[in-house]
Write an enzyme that holds these catalytic residues in place. Structure first.
Site, short mmCIF file in Angstrom:
data_model
loop_
_atom_site.label_atom_id
_atom_site.label_comp_id
_atom_site.label_asym_id
_atom_site.label_seq_id
_atom_site.Cartn_x
_atom_site.Cartn_y
_atom_site.Cartn_z
N LYS A 26 4.72 6.48 34.01
CA LYS A 26 4.28 5.30 34.87
C LYS A 26 2.61 5.32 34.96
O LYS A 26 1.98 4.43 35.52
CB LYS A 26 4.43 5.85 36.30
CG LYS A 26 4.03 7.26 36.82
CD LYS A 26 4.17 7.19 38.28
CE LYS A 26 3.15 6.64 39.19
NZ LYS A 26 1.92 7.59 39.04
N SER A 66 8.08 -2.70 39.89
CA SER A 66 6.61 -2.61 40.30
C SER A 66 6.07 -4.11 40.40
O SER A 66 6.31 -4.95 39.79
CB SER A 66 5.98 -1.87 39.15
OG SER A 66 4.53 -1.92 39.49
N TYR A 90 3.37 -0.36 29.95
CA TYR A 90 4.21 0.11 31.35
C TYR A 90 5.01 -0.91 32.10
O TYR A 90 6.09 -0.95 32.31
CB TYR A 90 3.21 0.66 32.21
CG TYR A 90 3.80 0.97 33.71
CD1 TYR A 90 4.88 1.81 34.03
CD2 TYR A 90 3.33 0.43 34.60
CE1 TYR A 90 5.32 2.04 35.20
CE2 TYR A 90 3.64 0.16 35.94
CZ TYR A 90 4.68 1.18 36.24
OH TYR A 90 5.05 1.28 37.55
N LYS A 94 9.01 -2.43 32.69
CA LYS A 94 9.66 -2.70 34.00
C LYS A 94 10.35 -3.99 33.98
O LYS A 94 11.51 -4.14 34.42
CB LYS A 94 8.54 -2.68 35.30
CG LYS A 94 7.97 -1.28 35.49
CD LYS A 94 9.22 -0.34 36.09
CE LYS A 94 8.76 1.12 36.36
NZ LYS A 94 9.78 1.92 36.80
#
Ligand code: UDP
Length: 275
Positions: A26, A66, A90, A94
């Protein structure tokens, strides 16, 4: 995360009805430096999990996504239907996983999938037994402030005070981790009874600036948080906060902890754990 055999054993030994998929790397900065590490880990492990779920006929899943999937938002507050766009590996993982889940649902309408888009989770359980205290220098604002307050780090660097926001510092939607956890229960209850795939913002709907967070932390905890104004951080946006209407309507969930609860519990956790 990618050991399919071990995962099969977990499914064999337990009567699993539904999965909450939290696992993943993350750190935004690290993902820029090591993109393949992020794509390999976050995507591979998810595909493995979905394959094993499929083998065992488990078709209910809650996924931790997210607010980063919104990129630099065109409108505030951000609705779930807003345009998506990511700015780092990152975030890309997602968004890829959201799309993988959508394709899985299209292939088999028996699935029940809840995609939870987290805003900025902070704080700790009020008992002081569950919280965060990273051993490295933190990337995120709240754990950094905590380390400044305890004297482990000399001062906070505020990344830019010339944004087009209320006081020039970045604005985010901070949500208490306990509210976030309860949001998962609400999502589980929903997918237990309803098939389909849907997307929910988990935020409070309030935007607070870095300066407001620092001031609240100092006032509530009666502790100094020295800071310096530093240059903007690459990839940061000015402002981001959620429209929380949809989660209220569909999941009957909304955050109940306020900023005082968040900064108080964050500090309480490290004080208790350093005694
Ligand atoms: N921030 C800061 N100093 C830090 C860490 C973060 O000024 O040491 C700011 C950052 O620019 C952003 C906000 O605090 O405006 C929240 O950053 P964080 O990394 O916690 O979460 P993000 O919104 O980037 O996911």
């Amino acid at each position: 995360g990618c050991d399919k055999e071990k995962l099969r054993v977990v499914f064999m030994e337990n009567g699993i009805d539904a999965v909450i998929h939290f696992a993943g790397f993350k750190a935004v900065g690290e993902s820029v430096a090591k993109p393949l590490k992020y794509y390999r880990n976050n995507l591979d492990s998810t595909i493995t999990l979905l394959e094993v779920m499929n083998e065992f006929g488990v078709k209910k899943i809650v996924f931790s996504s997210s607010a980063t999937v919104y990129g630099d938002p065109e409108e505030l507050p951000i609705k779930e239907t807003a345009k998506l766009g990511v700015t780092n590996p990152y975030g890309a993982t997602k968004l890829f996983i959201e799309n993988i889940l959508k394709d899985v649902y299209i292939s088999d309408n028996d699935y029940s999938i809840a995609i939870l888009r987290y805003f900025n989770p902070i704080g700790a359980h009020e008992s002081g037994l569950l919280g965060e205290d990273p051993s490295d220098i933190p990337n995120n604002l709240m754990p950094y402030i905590v380390k400044v307050a305890t004297g482990e780090l000399p001062h906070l660097n505020i990344f830019g005070n010339d944004y087009d926001t209320k006081d020039g510092t970045g604005v985010r939607d901070y949500i208490h981790v306990v509210d976030l956890a309860i949001g998962h229960i609400s999502a589980l209850e929903y997918i237990d009874k309803n098939k389909g795939i849907d997307y929910y913002n988990l935020g409070t709907g309030h935007g607070y600036s870095v300066m407001e967070i620092v001031s609240a932390f100092s006032e509530v905890n009666h502790v100094d948080v020295p800071y310096e104004i530093a240059p903007r951080r690459d990839g940061d946006i000015a402002e981001c906060y959620a429209d929380t209407t949809y989660a209220k309507e569909k999941l009957h969930w909304e955050a109940t902890h306020d900023l005082t609860d968040m900064v108080e519990s964050a500090y309480n956790f490290v004080v208790k754990n350093n005694e």
